[in-house]
Design a protein around this motif. Structure first.
Motif, PDB file in Angstrom:
ATOM      1  N   ILE A   9      47.631  48.689  62.729  1.00 14.55           N
ATOM      2  CA  ILE A   9      47.818  47.806  61.582  1.00 14.55           C
ATOM      3  C   ILE A   9      47.200  46.448  61.914  1.00 14.55           C
ATOM      4  CG2 ILE A   9      49.511  46.640  60.116  1.00 14.55           C
ATOM      5  CD1 ILE A   9      51.447  48.953  60.781  1.00 14.55           C
ATOM      6  N   ALA A  10      46.362  45.931  61.001  1.00 15.13           N
ATOM      7  CA  ALA A  10      45.730  44.624  61.176  1.00 15.13           C
ATOM      8  C   ALA A  10      45.977  43.780  59.927  1.00 15.13           C
ATOM      9  CB  ALA A  10      44.230  44.786  61.414  1.00 15.13           C
ATOM     10  N   ILE A  11      46.370  42.525  60.134  1.00 17.79           N
ATOM     11  CA  ILE A  11      46.593  41.595  59.023  1.00 17.79           C
ATOM     12  C   ILE A  11      45.696  40.387  59.234  1.00 17.79           C
ATOM     13  CG2 ILE A  11      48.291  40.136  57.866  1.00 17.79           C
ATOM     14  CD1 ILE A  11      50.435  42.137  58.795  1.00 17.79           C
ATOM     15  N   ASN A  12      45.007  39.969  58.158  1.00 21.60           N
ATOM     16  CA  ASN A  12      44.065  38.860  58.225  1.00 21.60           C
ATOM     17  C   ASN A  12      44.308  37.932  57.031  1.00 21.60           C
ATOM     18  OD1 ASN A  12      41.865  37.284  58.958  1.00 21.60           O
ATOM     19  ND2 ASN A  12      40.404  38.563  57.862  1.00 21.60           N
ATOM     20  N   THR A  13      44.274  36.635  57.268  1.00 19.54           N
ATOM     21  CA  THR A  13      44.416  35.666  56.175  1.00 19.54           C
ATOM     22  C   THR A  13      43.275  34.660  56.242  1.00 19.54           C
ATOM     23  OG1 THR A  13      45.851  34.222  57.482  1.00 19.54           O
ATOM     24  CG2 THR A  13      46.929  35.840  56.090  1.00 19.54           C
ATOM     25  N   ASP A  14      42.849  34.205  55.062  1.00 21.87           N
ATOM     26  CA  ASP A  14      41.792  33.202  54.960  1.00 21.87           C
ATOM     27  C   ASP A  14      42.185  32.258  53.817  1.00 21.87           C
ATOM     28  OD1 ASP A  14      39.477  31.756  55.128  1.00 21.87           O
ATOM     29  OD2 ASP A  14      38.210  33.276  54.184  1.00 21.87           O
ATOM     30  N   ILE A  15      42.520  31.010  54.166  1.00 22.96           N
ATOM     31  CA  ILE A  15      42.992  30.052  53.167  1.00 22.96           C
ATOM     32  C   ILE A  15      42.109  28.805  53.214  1.00 22.96           C
ATOM     33  CG2 ILE A  15      44.934  28.601  52.448  1.00 22.96           C
ATOM     34  CD1 ILE A  15      46.780  30.664  53.829  1.00 22.96           C
ATOM     35  N   ALA A  16      41.608  28.408  52.042  1.00 24.19           N
ATOM     36  CA  ALA A  16      40.837  27.163  51.907  1.00 24.19           C
ATOM     37  C   ALA A  16      41.479  26.370  50.768  1.00 24.19           C
ATOM     38  CB  ALA A  16      39.375  27.477  51.605  1.00 24.19           C
ATOM     39  N   PHE A  17      41.994  25.183  51.099  1.00 28.36           N
ATOM     40  CA  PHE A  17      42.703  24.382  50.098  1.00 28.36           C
ATOM     41  C   PHE A  17      42.436  22.911  50.376  1.00 28.36           C
ATOM     42  CE2 PHE A  17      45.771  23.962  46.846  1.00 28.36           C
ATOM     43  CZ  PHE A  17      46.522  22.817  47.126  1.00 28.36           C
ATOM     44  N   GLY A  21      40.662  17.953  46.059  1.00 26.27           N
ATOM     45  CA  GLY A  21      39.679  18.690  45.263  1.00 26.27           C
ATOM     46  C   GLY A  21      40.288  19.282  44.002  1.00 26.27           C
ATOM     47  N   LYS A  22      39.502  20.125  43.355  1.00 22.15           N
ATOM     48  CA  LYS A  22      39.947  20.783  42.132  1.00 22.15           C
ATOM     49  C   LYS A  22      40.614  22.111  42.485  1.00 22.15           C
ATOM     50  CE  LYS A  22      36.161  18.749  39.566  1.00 22.15           C
ATOM     51  NZ  LYS A  22      34.923  19.006  38.859  1.00 22.15           N
ATOM     52  N   ALA A  23      41.474  22.568  41.600  1.00 22.80           N
ATOM     53  CA  ALA A  23      42.185  23.826  41.854  1.00 22.80           C
ATOM     54  C   ALA A  23      41.233  25.006  41.984  1.00 22.80           C
ATOM     55  CB  ALA A  23      43.183  24.087  40.728  1.00 22.80           C
ATOM     56  N   LYS A  24      40.102  24.950  41.261  1.00 24.14           N
ATOM     57  CA  LYS A  24      39.164  26.074  41.337  1.00 24.14           C
ATOM     58  C   LYS A  24      38.459  26.160  42.688  1.00 24.14           C
ATOM     59  CE  LYS A  24      35.068  23.839  39.493  1.00 24.14           C
ATOM     60  NZ  LYS A  24      33.948  23.974  38.619  1.00 24.14           N
ATOM     61  N   ASP A  25      38.521  25.085  43.492  1.00 30.80           N
ATOM     62  CA  ASP A  25      37.918  25.096  44.827  1.00 30.80           C
ATOM     63  C   ASP A  25      38.805  25.772  45.864  1.00 30.80           C
ATOM     64  OD1 ASP A  25      35.722  23.745  43.817  1.00 30.80           O
ATOM     65  OD2 ASP A  25      36.519  21.767  44.347  1.00 30.80           O
ATOM     66  N   ALA A  26      40.061  26.007  45.514  1.00 33.12           N
ATOM     67  CA  ALA A  26      40.995  26.643  46.447  1.00 33.12           C
ATOM     68  C   ALA A  26      40.729  28.147  46.513  1.00 33.12           C
ATOM     69  CB  ALA A  26      42.435  26.386  46.008  1.00 33.12           C
ATOM     70  N   LYS A  27      40.835  28.690  47.715  1.00 36.67           N
ATOM     71  CA  LYS A  27      40.633  30.122  47.926  1.00 36.67           C
ATOM     72  C   LYS A  27      41.694  30.633  48.879  1.00 36.67           C
ATOM     73  CE  LYS A  27      35.685  30.133  47.154  1.00 36.67           C
ATOM     74  NZ  LYS A  27      34.372  30.469  47.648  1.00 36.67           N
ATOM     75  N   VAL A  28      42.281  31.764  48.543  1.00 39.70           N
ATOM     76  CA  VAL A  28      43.271  32.412  49.401  1.00 39.70           C
ATOM     77  C   VAL A  28      42.929  33.901  49.455  1.00 39.70           C
ATOM     78  CG1 VAL A  28      45.705  32.985  49.728  1.00 39.70           C
ATOM     79  CG2 VAL A  28      45.077  30.766  48.750  1.00 39.70           C
ATOM     80  N   LYS A  29      42.903  34.435  50.661  1.00 42.05           N
ATOM     81  CA  LYS A  29      42.629  35.857  50.828  1.00 42.05           C
ATOM     82  C   LYS A  29      43.564  36.399  51.901  1.00 42.05           C
ATOM     83  CE  LYS A  29      38.829  39.084  51.485  1.00 42.05           C
ATOM     84  NZ  LYS A  29      37.392  39.206  51.742  1.00 42.05           N
ATOM     85  N   ILE A  30      44.329  37.418  51.563  1.00 47.08           N
ATOM     86  CA  ILE A  30      45.241  38.066  52.499  1.00 47.08           C
ATOM     87  C   ILE A  30      44.883  39.556  52.539  1.00 47.08           C
ATOM     88  CG2 ILE A  30      47.648  38.597  53.027  1.00 47.08           C
ATOM     89  CD1 ILE A  30      48.388  36.103  51.348  1.00 47.08           C
ATOM     90  N   GLU A  31      44.639  40.065  53.733  1.00 46.03           N
ATOM     91  CA  GLU A  31      44.258  41.464  53.888  1.00 46.03           C
ATOM     92  C   GLU A  31      45.213  42.163  54.853  1.00 46.03           C
ATOM     93  OE1 GLU A  31      39.504  41.842  53.606  1.00 46.03           O
ATOM     94  OE2 GLU A  31      40.251  40.837  55.394  1.00 46.03           O
ATOM     95  N   ASN A  32      45.530  43.384  54.531  1.00 50.32           N
ATOM     96  CA  ASN A  32      46.331  44.239  55.398  1.00 50.32           C
ATOM     97  C   ASN A  32      45.591  45.567  55.498  1.00 50.32           C
ATOM     98  OD1 ASN A  32      48.198  45.814  56.680  1.00 50.32           O
ATOM     99  ND2 ASN A  32      49.509  46.048  54.903  1.00 50.32           N
ATOM    100  N   ASP A  80      40.317  33.091  44.052  1.00 54.39           N
ATOM    101  CA  ASP A  80      39.112  32.268  44.027  1.00 54.39           C
ATOM    102  C   ASP A  80      38.937  31.722  42.619  1.00 54.39           C
ATOM    103  OD1 ASP A  80      38.142  34.436  42.587  1.00 54.39           O
ATOM    104  OD2 ASP A  80      36.878  35.183  44.215  1.00 54.39           O
ATOM    105  N   GLU A  81      37.716  31.303  42.272  1.00 57.70           N
ATOM    106  CA  GLU A  81      37.483  30.699  40.952  1.00 57.70           C
ATOM    107  C   GLU A  81      37.759  31.658  39.793  1.00 57.70           C
ATOM    108  OE1 GLU A  81      33.752  32.590  42.314  1.00 57.70           O
ATOM    109  OE2 GLU A  81      35.012  31.095  43.253  1.00 57.70           O
ATOM    110  N   LYS A  82      37.723  32.959  40.028  1.00 58.43           N
ATOM    111  CA  LYS A  82      38.007  33.951  38.979  1.00 58.43           C
ATOM    112  C   LYS A  82      39.511  34.102  38.737  1.00 58.43           C
ATOM    113  CE  LYS A  82      34.133  36.704  40.587  1.00 58.43           C
ATOM    114  NZ  LYS A  82      33.808  37.965  41.247  1.00 58.43           N
ATOM    115  N   GLY A  83      40.317  33.804  39.751  1.00 63.29           N
ATOM    116  CA  GLY A  83      41.763  33.942  39.639  1.00 63.29           C
ATOM    117  C   GLY A  83      42.330  34.684  40.835  1.00 63.29           C
ATOM    118  N   LEU A  84      43.526  35.209  40.656  1.00 63.90           N
ATOM    119  CA  LEU A  84      44.215  35.958  41.700  1.00 63.90           C
ATOM    120  C   LEU A  84      44.122  37.443  41.361  1.00 63.90           C
ATOM    121  CD1 LEU A  84      46.145  35.811  44.211  1.00 63.90           C
ATOM    122  CD2 LEU A  84      48.033  35.862  42.576  1.00 63.90           C
TER     123      LEU A  84
END
Length: 161
Positions: A9-17, A21-32, A80-84
């Protein structure tokens, strides 16, 4: 026969906030990602021996094979800019196989001639066949195949921007 099952099992997170800045510049990615691996080993061994007066023959036959395959399944939540949105992942990592076939034989002879005893032994190990077969079943991505088959996108929107 041996059946070996392992899981990783591998868990990876990538958060840019950026608070400035603007809310559309925020990015969150969580992978399992989880990989389930199954390995099966099967073998057979046969021994035989025959003795005929002064000749003795021994034979040993061995054949074995093993196969290894794994399945990877994962869950990704991405913002990302498209949404969640949520994206599943399911893939078959392929199956590889190995095999070996061997024979061992020995022959013992004892001969008495002119009041002299002569003994002779012959032994040998012989590999009849041995090898590895890569990708008996080739790897494939189930989600990608379904996307192409039904002409759909597997990303499931949770919140749209």
């Amino acid at each position: 026969m041996d059946l070996i099952i392992t899981s990783t099992i591998a868990i990876n997170t990538d958060i840019a906030f950026n608070t400035a800045g603007k809310a559309k510049d925020a990015k969150v990615k969580i992978e399992n990602e989880t990989k389930l691996k199954v390995e099966l080993k099967v073998g057979i061994k046969i021994k035989g021996e025959a003795a005929i007066v002064i000749i003795k023959v021994k034979a040993y036959f061995e054949a074995s094979a093993s196969a290894e395959a794994s399945v990877t399944y994962a869950h990704t939540i991405n913002y990302d800019e498209k949404g969640l949105y949520y994206r599943p992942k399911l893939g078959f990592d392929g199956m590889d196989a190995e095999y070996i076939v061997k024979i061992s034989a020995s022959l013992a002879m004892k001969i008495a001639k002119d009041k002299k005893s002569i003994e002779e032994n012959r032994e040998g190990d012989y590999k009849i066949a041995e090898g590895k077969i890569k990708e008996v079943i080739p790897p494939f991505d189930v989600i990608k195949e379904l996307e192409e088959l039904f002409n759909i996108d597997a990303n499931i929107p949770i919140i749209k921007n």
